[in-house]
Scaffold this motif. Structure first.
Motif, PDB file in Angstrom:
ATOM      1  N   ASN A   1      -2.527 -24.074  46.382  1.00 28.06           N
ATOM      2  CA  ASN A   1      -1.654 -22.999  45.895  1.00 28.06           C
ATOM      3  C   ASN A   1      -0.665 -23.574  45.039  1.00 28.06           C
ATOM      4  OD1 ASN A   1      -2.990 -21.253  47.772  1.00 28.06           O
ATOM      5  ND2 ASN A   1      -1.666 -22.214  49.409  1.00 28.06           N
ATOM      6  N   ALA A   2       0.653 -23.435  45.300  1.00 27.92           N
ATOM      7  CA  ALA A   2       1.876 -23.856  44.241  1.00 27.92           C
ATOM      8  C   ALA A   2       1.573 -25.516  44.074  1.00 27.92           C
ATOM      9  CB  ALA A   2       2.998 -23.364  44.798  1.00 27.92           C
ATOM     10  N   GLU A   3       1.464 -26.192  44.997  1.00 32.97           N
ATOM     11  CA  GLU A   3       1.291 -27.530  44.985  1.00 32.97           C
ATOM     12  C   GLU A   3       0.160 -28.081  44.157  1.00 32.97           C
ATOM     13  OE1 GLU A   3       3.736 -29.518  48.747  1.00 32.97           O
ATOM     14  OE2 GLU A   3       1.659 -28.794  49.285  1.00 32.97           O
ATOM     15  N   LYS A  38      11.522 -28.774  55.260  1.00 34.39           N
ATOM     16  CA  LYS A  38      11.521 -27.316  54.773  1.00 34.39           C
ATOM     17  C   LYS A  38      12.884 -26.547  54.486  1.00 34.39           C
ATOM     18  CE  LYS A  38       8.457 -26.613  59.015  1.00 34.39           C
ATOM     19  NZ  LYS A  38       7.640 -27.925  58.796  1.00 34.39           N
ATOM     20  N   PRO A  40       6.607 -25.058  47.291  1.00 30.68           N
ATOM     21  CA  PRO A  40       6.833 -24.143  48.220  1.00 30.68           C
ATOM     22  C   PRO A  40       7.887 -24.006  49.000  1.00 30.68           C
ATOM     23  CG  PRO A  40       4.897 -25.291  48.335  1.00 30.68           C
ATOM     24  CD  PRO A  40       5.424 -25.895  47.508  1.00 30.68           C
ATOM     25  N   GLU A  41       8.520 -22.898  49.335  1.00 31.80           N
ATOM     26  CA  GLU A  41       9.865 -22.580  50.278  1.00 31.80           C
ATOM     27  C   GLU A  41       9.912 -23.590  51.321  1.00 31.80           C
ATOM     28  OE1 GLU A  41      12.476 -21.163  48.945  1.00 31.80           O
ATOM     29  OE2 GLU A  41      11.308 -20.614  47.076  1.00 31.80           O
ATOM     30  N   LYS A  42       9.008 -23.863  52.201  1.00 37.05           N
ATOM     31  CA  LYS A  42       9.065 -24.648  53.207  1.00 37.05           C
ATOM     32  C   LYS A  42       8.369 -25.924  53.207  1.00 37.05           C
ATOM     33  CE  LYS A  42      10.378 -21.083  55.697  1.00 37.05           C
ATOM     34  NZ  LYS A  42      11.967 -20.898  56.119  1.00 37.05           N
ATOM     35  N   ASN A  43       8.357 -26.585  51.844  1.00 36.95           N
ATOM     36  CA  ASN A  43       7.813 -27.934  51.866  1.00 36.95           C
ATOM     37  C   ASN A  43       8.668 -28.693  50.851  1.00 36.95           C
ATOM     38  OD1 ASN A  43       6.356 -30.293  51.514  1.00 36.95           O
ATOM     39  ND2 ASN A  43       4.856 -29.301  52.811  1.00 36.95           N
TER      40      ASN A  43
END
Length: 815
Positions: free
Chosen positions: A323-325, A269, A288-291
């Motif tokens: 999403n982003a991934e 994270k 993603p900011e948290k992954n």
């Protein structure tokens, strides 16, 4: 005597026991590994004057041994380690553990005794015969400790270690092998203790240049030590956070490598905390900011040369999250960078139980790539405590299938990119979308339940057996009606019919012949084992040939046969080969005195289990036969004496049986032997003799006769046991003498033929037995399933209902 792997593990386990309690595994591993390091480099310096590690005066393990019992042992150990660290530029690497820490090691006498015992354990080890370039005994020890520490450290602290089996898969599938050049490079951006990098280096016999980065200071120190212990002193292992502060850069660009392997922390994270420069890593999108999974994946991709290849361990989520991934994944697939996906079993890794996968990246000819090769290896593992582990067979199968791009039903498939890009899949790489690894459903046949008979489609599904044993189906089954058959024999006869089948007997004989031919082909190599033999190459050669010979054998899975060999290798043969390497055939075969493993609370020695022992207590003669079990020597040279011992033993057992029967019959209350029982309810020579005197005076002739008979039983039993014991002692003395008299050809015959060949053949025969039992169980299952039709069951139910109604009527119950 050469150091066996099993003995080494035992010593290391005892060293852990000395420290367990005062601290957890994440802390005491530093003490154990530091002592292991100092002992190893000291022994290596004695054996190799060109060792790259300088062992200065006052900085060796011998100096540690001299401190046993010293009141200041903790402080002085720190100074010895400090001298060794200073002489080799290893400050803050091997000197992290404080051997004078009273909170962890105890105060005064407690610390003195604990550290003295710890040093003694390591003093008994001898690494002078350990060859890092051949069979890495020390590497095995290190792996053993890493697994042990990771298991005990729990979820938060198991990240420093990638299981050796998984590391071997990555090393092999990434493309490193005999053709790899020494000037080619391999990089691990989250290298932990370095175990993954070393497994990769192990696949390159000509050598490979190693680079790694690790942000945890203590784990970085482990990696530095690990590299030295494995003869990779020149490996470049740097400290720092790979994502926010990559250490391998050229100006504003990342340095690139030929190969990369990594097992990064899953779904981190905080990956972007402090991130100032992306080095062009996120050209296909920002994770993603948290992954942080894709942050590591993209870092690895950017760190590869134009034809570079990488193997990255990732959680399954990277294959299908949106999403982003999803956008990043789509770009990677369109450019052909993802060559393969290998799904692994759950619960393999320390720190998480979730299933993971290996993502294979390959820049070479990426634009021409038309598909992704997928493997679902999630079902191939064994239980090992509270974790799962890949077996030798699982590793070999994954590597074989991926390397050869072999498509196997429910296991592997080359999935076209057009299928992955299809709107229904939309670049989702979740393996079950493309490979159905579930077992076919065992369908129930309603018509068979109604009318009886076993469906022929269930029997047709066993076609492999009928192909191998053509006449067996007709011997077991007879036609019932169209599409259905009946068992031609009773259920309980199925197994014997199969075993008695000439075709089955020929099949079992053919399997044995394959093993015999295989062993005969390699016997010249095995009997030539000497100090130049490289065990890992030896077993690879043996295993690959066994696999090839069983590849086209019907019914048997060649990987199951291979696993039988590899299990025996790991359990027994590896130690045997190590003994021969270290001592030569004759010396390795000689009996040795049992070692003292420690002392009990009364300071009495505790010995390892002996094969043969004369006497009791500390002065007893205890012999251990490491290479050749006594039964093999007896079987080949002392069969007559063994037969005599067996005869006396059988006589003693028969005497005991007759005595027990007689006593059980007459030692009941008011029975003929009731007066002959002692205070514990037993009949002994003393209690029987005393009772006989009393009974004779009382004139009870029948009881006196019974007691006299039991006395004769007791005397005969005692005499028979004495003869058996004497025969055993004579046999064991003759066995010890026979060991001393063994010639070199006799030793090799005992080890190669009587031990290795016989055991491997027996274990492979176990696979034949297993497949037979599988067939028997399936036939019996089908037989029981359709034995009684619904109509017959309904009729039986009707009879029971009528019977109950009659009983109720007789009792006046009911209308």
């Amino acid at each position: 005597m050469a150091l066996k792997k099993s003995d080494l593990y035992s010593s290391l386990w005892r060293s852990c026991d000395e420290l367990r309690g005062g601290m957890d595994a994440s802390q005491y591993k530093d003490y154990i590994l530091t002592l292991l390091f100092v002992k190893y480099v000291t022994d290596k310096a004695k054996a190799d004057p060109h060792s790259l590690i300088d062992v200065p005066a006052g900085g060796s393990f011998d100096d540690m041994v001299a401190l046993k019992g010293d009141k200041e042992i903790g402080d002085k150990l720190n100074k010895i380690i400090g001298k060794l660290a200073e002489a080799n530029g290893l400050e803050k690497v091997i000197d992290l553990a404080d051997f004078n820490d009273e909170e962890k090691l105890g105060r005064g006498k407690e610390m003195q005794d604990r550290l003295s015992r710890l040093v003694t354990i390591f003093a008994d080890l001898d690494f002078r015969g350990s060859r890092a370039e051949g069979d890495d005994l020390l590497g095995d020890a290190y792996e053993y400790l890493m697994r042990h520490f990771a298991t005990e450290s729990g979820k938060s602290k198991g990240q420093f270690y990638t299981p050796a089996e998984v590391s071997r898969v990555l090393a092999k599938v990434v493309g490193i092998g005999p053709q790899t050049r020494q000037d080619q490079t391999v990089y691990d951006p989250a290298c932990g203790s370095g175990s993954l990098l070393l497994k990769v280096a192990d696949e390159a016999p000509r050598g490979i240049t190693i680079y790694g980065q690790e942000k945890d200071n203590a784990t970085w120190a482990l990696a530095k030590m690990n590299m030295i212990l494995h003869g990779n002193e020149d490996a470049d292992i740097r400290k720092g956070d790979t994502i926010t502060s990559p250490q391998f850069t050229t100006g504003s660009a990342l340095r690139t490598f030929d190969f990369a392997v990594v097992n990064p922390p899953f779904s981190l994270k905080s990956w972007s905390n402090g991130l100032e420069q992306d080095y062009g890593r996120f050209e296909f999108g920002r994770p993603p900011e948290k992954n942080g999974d894709y942050a590591f994946l993209l870092h690895v991709l950017k760190s590869l040369k134009s034809a570079g290849k990488a193997a990255v361990i990732m959680p399954h989520g990277v294959l299908f999250r949106g999403n982003a991934e999803a956008a990043i994944r789509k770009q990677l697939l369109r450019r052909g960078y993802i060559k393969g996906i290998i799904g692994l079993p759950a619960n393999l890794f320390y720190g998480t139980g979730i299933p993971a996968c290996i993502v294979l990246l390959d820049k070479e000819n990426a634009q021409a790539r038309t598909g992704v090769f997928m493997i679902d290896a999630s079902k191939g593992f064994m239980k090992d405590g509270n974790k799962n582990r890949l077996r030798s067979r699982d590793i070999h199968k994954i590597v074989d299938v991926f390397t050869k791009q072999t498509e196997l039903e429910r296991y592997s498939r080359l999935v076209p990119l057009v299928e992955i890009a299809d709107p229904k899949n939309d670049y989702n790489l979740n393996i079950p979308r493309y490979i159905d690894s579930s077992e076919p459903e065992d369908l129930q046949d309603l018509h068979a339940h109604l009318h009886g008979g076993i469906p022929n489609r269930d029997l047709d599904a066993l076609a492999g057996y009928w192909d191998a044993f053509p006449s067996l189906r007709s011997a077991l089954f007879k036609d019932n009606r169209s599409g259905y058959s009946d068992l031609a024999i009773a259920l309980e006869q199925v197994q014997q019919i199969i075993l008695d089948s000439d075709e089955f007997k020929k099949f079992a004989s053919d399997v044995r012949a394959i093993v015999d031919d295989w062993f005969s082909a390699h016997r010249p190599i095995l009997q030539s084992i000497n100090e130049t033999t490289v065990p890992k190459d030896l077993i690879a050669h043996l295993g690959d040939d066994l696999l090839a010979r069983f590849k086209d054998v019907p019914l048997l899975d060649e990987y199951d046969v291979y696993e039988r060999l590899m299990t025996y290798w790991h359990d027994v043969m590896h130690d045997d080969v190590a003994l021969v390497l270290g001592n030569g055939w004759l010396e390795a075969a000689k009996p040795r005195a049992a070692r003292i493993l420690g002392y009990d609370k009364n300071k009495k020695p505790k010995f390892e289990d002996a094969h043969i022992q004369f006497g009791t207590g500390a002065i007893a003669e205890r012999y251990v036969m490491d290479l050749i079990p006594p039964a093999l020597v007896v079987g080949r040279f002392l069969a007559d004496q063994q037969a005599q011992f067996d005869e006396f033993t059988a006589a003693a057992e028969e005497a005991t049986h007759q005595l027990e029967e007689f006593v059980e019959e007459h030692a009941v209350e008011d029975g003929l032997l009731w007066e002959a029982l002692d205070d514990k309810g037993k009949v002994t020579q003393k209690s029987a003799s005393s009772a006989l005197t009393d009974i004779s005076e009382a004139g009870d002739d029948e009881a006196a006769e019974a007691i006299a008979k039991v006395i004769s039983f007791l005397k005969f039993e005692s005499g028979a046991k004495k003869k058996a014991k004497e025969a055993q002692t004579q046999l064991e003395r003759a066995t010890i003498k026979q060991y001393v008299d063994l010639t070199l050809p006799e030793v090799k015959q005992l080890v190669l033929d009587d031990k290795w060949h016989t055991t491997i053949a027996t274990r492979v025969a176990g696979e034949v037995t297993a497949l037979t039992l599988t067939l028997v169980e399936r036939i019996q299952q089908l037989g029981r399933r359709y034995t009684e039709t619904v109509g017959e069951l309904d009729a039986a139910l009707g009879e029971l209902e009528a019977k109950v109604a009659r009983h109720l009527a007789e009792m006046g119950v009911g209308s």
